[in-house]
Design an enzyme around this catalytic site. Structure first.
Site, PDB file in Angstrom:
ATOM      1  N   CYS A   5       0.816  -1.207   0.000  1.00 47.88           N
ATOM      2  CA  CYS A   5       0.000   0.000   0.000  1.00 47.88           C
ATOM      3  C   CYS A   5       0.850   1.257   0.000  1.00 47.88           C
ATOM      4  O   CYS A   5       2.062   1.202   0.131  1.00 47.88           O
ATOM      5  CB  CYS A   5      -0.864   0.031   1.254  1.00 47.88           C
ATOM      6  SG  CYS A   5      -1.971  -1.367   1.403  1.00 47.88           S
ATOM      7  N   GLY A  32      -0.905   0.780  -4.997  1.00 50.39           N
ATOM      8  CA  GLY A  32      -2.169   0.107  -4.719  1.00 50.39           C
ATOM      9  C   GLY A  32      -3.270   0.673  -5.578  1.00 50.39           C
ATOM     10  O   GLY A  32      -3.458   1.887  -5.637  1.00 50.39           O
ATOM     11  N   ASN A 106       0.848   0.513   5.760  1.00 52.95           N
ATOM     12  CA  ASN A 106       1.530  -0.227   4.698  1.00 52.95           C
ATOM     13  C   ASN A 106       2.429  -1.251   5.374  1.00 52.95           C
ATOM     14  O   ASN A 106       3.297  -0.888   6.153  1.00 52.95           O
ATOM     15  CB  ASN A 106       2.369   0.738   3.855  1.00 52.95           C
ATOM     16  CG  ASN A 106       3.265   0.031   2.840  1.00 52.95           C
ATOM     17  OD1 ASN A 106       4.324   0.527   2.484  1.00 52.95           O
ATOM     18  ND2 ASN A 106       2.852  -1.126   2.358  1.00 52.95           N
ATOM     19  N   GLY A 107       2.202  -2.515   5.060  1.00 47.73           N
ATOM     20  CA  GLY A 107       3.020  -3.563   5.661  1.00 47.73           C
ATOM     21  C   GLY A 107       2.164  -4.739   6.063  1.00 47.73           C
ATOM     22  O   GLY A 107       1.031  -4.878   5.600  1.00 47.73           O
ATOM     23  N   TYR A 249      11.663  -3.325  -7.667  1.00 42.06           N
ATOM     24  CA  TYR A 249      10.425  -3.325  -8.442  1.00 42.06           C
ATOM     25  C   TYR A 249       9.380  -2.310  -7.990  1.00 42.06           C
ATOM     26  O   TYR A 249       8.769  -1.615  -8.800  1.00 42.06           O
ATOM     27  CB  TYR A 249       9.771  -4.710  -8.408  1.00 42.06           C
ATOM     28  CG  TYR A 249       8.362  -4.714  -8.956  1.00 42.06           C
ATOM     29  CD1 TYR A 249       8.143  -4.648 -10.327  1.00 42.06           C
ATOM     30  CD2 TYR A 249       7.263  -4.728  -8.113  1.00 42.06           C
ATOM     31  CE1 TYR A 249       6.858  -4.603 -10.848  1.00 42.06           C
ATOM     32  CE2 TYR A 249       5.968  -4.690  -8.628  1.00 42.06           C
ATOM     33  CZ  TYR A 249       5.776  -4.629  -9.994  1.00 42.06           C
ATOM     34  OH  TYR A 249       4.512  -4.581 -10.492  1.00 42.06           O
TER      35      TYR A 249
HETATM   36  P1  AMP Z   1       5.788 -13.215 -13.613  1.00 41.07           P
HETATM   37  O1  AMP Z   1       5.207 -12.979 -14.939  1.00 41.07           O
HETATM   38  O2  AMP Z   1       4.829 -13.831 -12.650  1.00 41.07           O
HETATM   39  O3  AMP Z   1       7.098 -13.945 -13.637  1.00 41.07           O
HETATM   40  O4  AMP Z   1       6.094 -11.783 -12.978  1.00 41.07           O
HETATM   41  C1  AMP Z   1       7.208 -11.047 -13.391  1.00 41.07           C
HETATM   42  C2  AMP Z   1       6.792  -9.703 -13.880  1.00 41.07           C
HETATM   43  O5  AMP Z   1       5.926  -9.092 -12.925  1.00 41.07           O
HETATM   44  C3  AMP Z   1       7.987  -8.794 -14.039  1.00 41.07           C
HETATM   45  O6  AMP Z   1       7.832  -8.074 -15.253  1.00 41.07           O
HETATM   46  C4  AMP Z   1       7.943  -7.874 -12.864  1.00 41.07           C
HETATM   47  O7  AMP Z   1       8.304  -6.546 -13.211  1.00 41.07           O
HETATM   48  C5  AMP Z   1       6.515  -7.911 -12.393  1.00 41.07           C
HETATM   49  N1  AMP Z   1       6.381  -8.033 -10.927  1.00 41.07           N
HETATM   50  C6  AMP Z   1       7.304  -8.404 -10.037  1.00 41.07           C
HETATM   51  N2  AMP Z   1       6.798  -8.398  -8.786  1.00 41.07           N
HETATM   52  C7  AMP Z   1       5.521  -8.018  -8.889  1.00 41.07           C
HETATM   53  C8  AMP Z   1       4.458  -7.811  -7.952  1.00 41.07           C
HETATM   54  N3  AMP Z   1       4.659  -7.983  -6.649  1.00 41.07           N
HETATM   55  N4  AMP Z   1       3.272  -7.395  -8.433  1.00 41.07           N
HETATM   56  C9  AMP Z   1       3.082  -7.215  -9.755  1.00 41.07           C
HETATM   57  N5  AMP Z   1       4.031  -7.407 -10.682  1.00 41.07           N
HETATM   58  C10 AMP Z   1       5.240  -7.793 -10.266  1.00 41.07           C
END
Ligand code: AMP
Length: 478
Positions: A5, A32, A106-107, A249
């Site tokens: 969040c 979020g 947040n957390g 990220y």
């Molecule tokens: P995946 O397709 O499941 O391997 O997710 C990897 C992709 O999702 C990468 O392009 C990341 O930039 C992005 N990503 C990484 N962590 C998250 C997250 N917590 N929520 C949404 N997207 C994410």
């Protein structure tokens, strides 16, 4: 309940806080997208507007107009699991004998159930199963017996886990960061007031100046007249547990967290990636937007090494498609990647391509992109990732995936390479992360890439002695 969040709190001199809160929430929208809310206080009473939806849809002129008062807090929310639930949207507000409370969190707490059960036995009634309500009730209870600072300190001694909070007690806005500083929280100065926010980008949006990070274990109390703030270092621990994934990220690249500009960190991680696992191909291509800073650092390091790389934006992003994770089923997630990203065929055809992204979670994105590249005529497709393999879930507030869903939880790098059909695959080392962020490994939360957590979590290993918080003597309980 995991809560990835964004939080904000503002105290102004002679101006309503609603609009600056609204702008700040816009700046934090990436943290979020499920719900947004603002609670203000006009010196007499609280005003609240909390709804599910994006910031731009949740508030209209009329809503902002009725959020009177120079002090307020706000929240954007995206929970990991469960149905859309308005009872969990925030800020959470409650009135009790000695005033009103608003709370944005947040957390993720690791002992919320225990504290909830204890409070329920004392007669507290809960309307949601969220952590935030637990914190609000615990604090409300302590406020019946203690002054504000002692009450917060007592609550901090009771709750364990990750929390960056903005709180409003009557018209006083507070910011609290957990003793390990897991989630970010910063203080900013405006021309006519002060702001607390998850990320400094929110302060920039208000034309303010970043003052500093809130310290782990620190309470910051903004003066309700907008003229300053007081700081109380309530709990001090030997080590911190800053989330490295904020830098990799989650946070905006233009935010500054714990002394590092996120964009610089990502570029440096990209440089390290080349140093550790560089491969010379015709084209280096970022996965937009998350891979962009990594790829530019990677390409720069290659050029510094005398390699003639062609840095190309070969994937175009449809910016109107939400984050992939919003799609609940695997089938929908796969479709979402195709909707979201399309290759520019000329930059790919006949080329050896290195694709750069920040992370692989389930493997959906990389599998699809490697296939897209091949369909577009790439001769070879190499994948480089700016983080270590994600092998374990996040319990500290980032919406990741379950262990079963994480591709790296039970596969070697070679097996993942085969699964995503890449010609080669390499990740960044954990040491490169710690060095780039200028932190000791022990001061970072690396749970998702090591499987060892800085907190005591049921059924999981910990990477340190679980410390008892040390209460500062000047405020110690008798
Ligand atoms: P995946 O397709 O499941 O391997 O997710 C990897 C992709 O999702 C990468 O392009 C990341 O930039 C992005 N990503 C990484 N962590 C998250 C997250 N917590 N929520 C949404 N997207 C994410």
């Amino acid at each position: 309940m995991h809560e990835k969040c964004g939080v904000v709190g503002i105290s102004l001199q002679d101006r309503d806080a609603a609009r600056p809160l609204y702008y700040s929430l816009y700046a934090l929208q990436h943290r979020g997208q499920e719900a947004a809310g603002i609670v203000t206080h006009d010196g007499f009473q609280q005003h609240s507007h909390v709804e599910t939806g994006l910031v731009g849809d949740v508030f209209d002129e009329g809503d902002l107009g009725q959020l009177n008062g120079e002090n307020g807090i706000g929240h954007v929310r995206y929970p990991t699991s469960g149905a859309l639930d308005k009872s969990c949207a925030q800020p959470f507000s409650v009135s009790f004998k000695s005033g009103s409370l608003g709370l944005s969190h947040n957390g993720n707490l690791v002992n919320a159930d225990e504290v909830r059960d204890e409070l329920a036995e004392l007669g507290h009634a809960f309307t949601s199963d969220g952590d935030t309500e637990v914190i609000a009730h615990d604090l409300a209870r302590n406020l019946l017996e203690e002054d504000l600072v002692r009450a917060v300190k007592r609550t901090m001694g009771r709750i364990h886990g990750s929390y960056s909070l903005t709180i409003m007690h009557d018209d006083t806005v507070l910011g609290v960061r957990d003793p390990k500083g897991n989630r970010p929280l910063v203080i900013g100065e405006l021309e006519d007031g002060y702001v607390l926010a998850s990320e400094s980008a929110a302060i920039d949006t208000l034309d303010g100046e970043l003052v500093r990070d809130v310290e782990p274990g620190e309470l910051v109390v903004l003066h309700p007249d907008g003229t300053g703030y007081d700081s109380y270092q309530l709990i001090e621990e030997d080590s911190t547990a800053h989330c490295f994934f904020e830098h990799v990220y989650f946070a905006r690249p233009d935010s500054n967290i714990d002394g590092t500009l996120v964009y610089d960190a990502r570029r440096e991680l990209g440089r390290r990636l080349y140093a550790e696992a560089g491969i010379d191909t015709d084209v280096v291509m970022p996965v937009p937007d998350s891979g962009r800073a990594f790829a530019s650092g990677y390409a720069e390091a290659a050029q510094d090494a005398g390699v003639d790389v062609n840095f190309a934006e070969g994937l175009m992003k449809n910016r109107y498609v939400g984050r992939t994770f919003i799609m609940p089923t695997q089938d929908e997630r796969e479709r979402a990647v195709r909707l979201k990203l399309n290759p520019i065929k000329n930059t790919v055809k006949g080329k050896r391509v290195t694709l750069i992204d920040d992370s692989i979670v389930r493997g959906t994105t990389s599998t699809q992109l490697v296939e897209l590249m091949r369909d577009a005529g790439a001769e070879e497709v190499h994948v480089r990732i700016g983080a270590p393999p994600i092998v374990a879930p996040c319990y500290m507030g980032i919406d990741m995936a379950t262990r079963e869903e994480l591709i790296a939880s039970d596969m070697s790098v070679e097996e993942i390479r085969e699964t995503i059909h890449a010609d080669s695959l390499a990740y960044l080392s954990v040491d490169a992360i710690a060095e780039t962020l200028d932190q000791q490994r022990d001061d970072l939360c690396l749970g998702c890439v090591t499987g060892e957590y800085p907190y005591d979590i049921d059924g999981e290993a910990t990477d340190r002695e679980v410390e008892r918080p040390v209460i500062q003597s000047s405020l110690a309980d008798d």
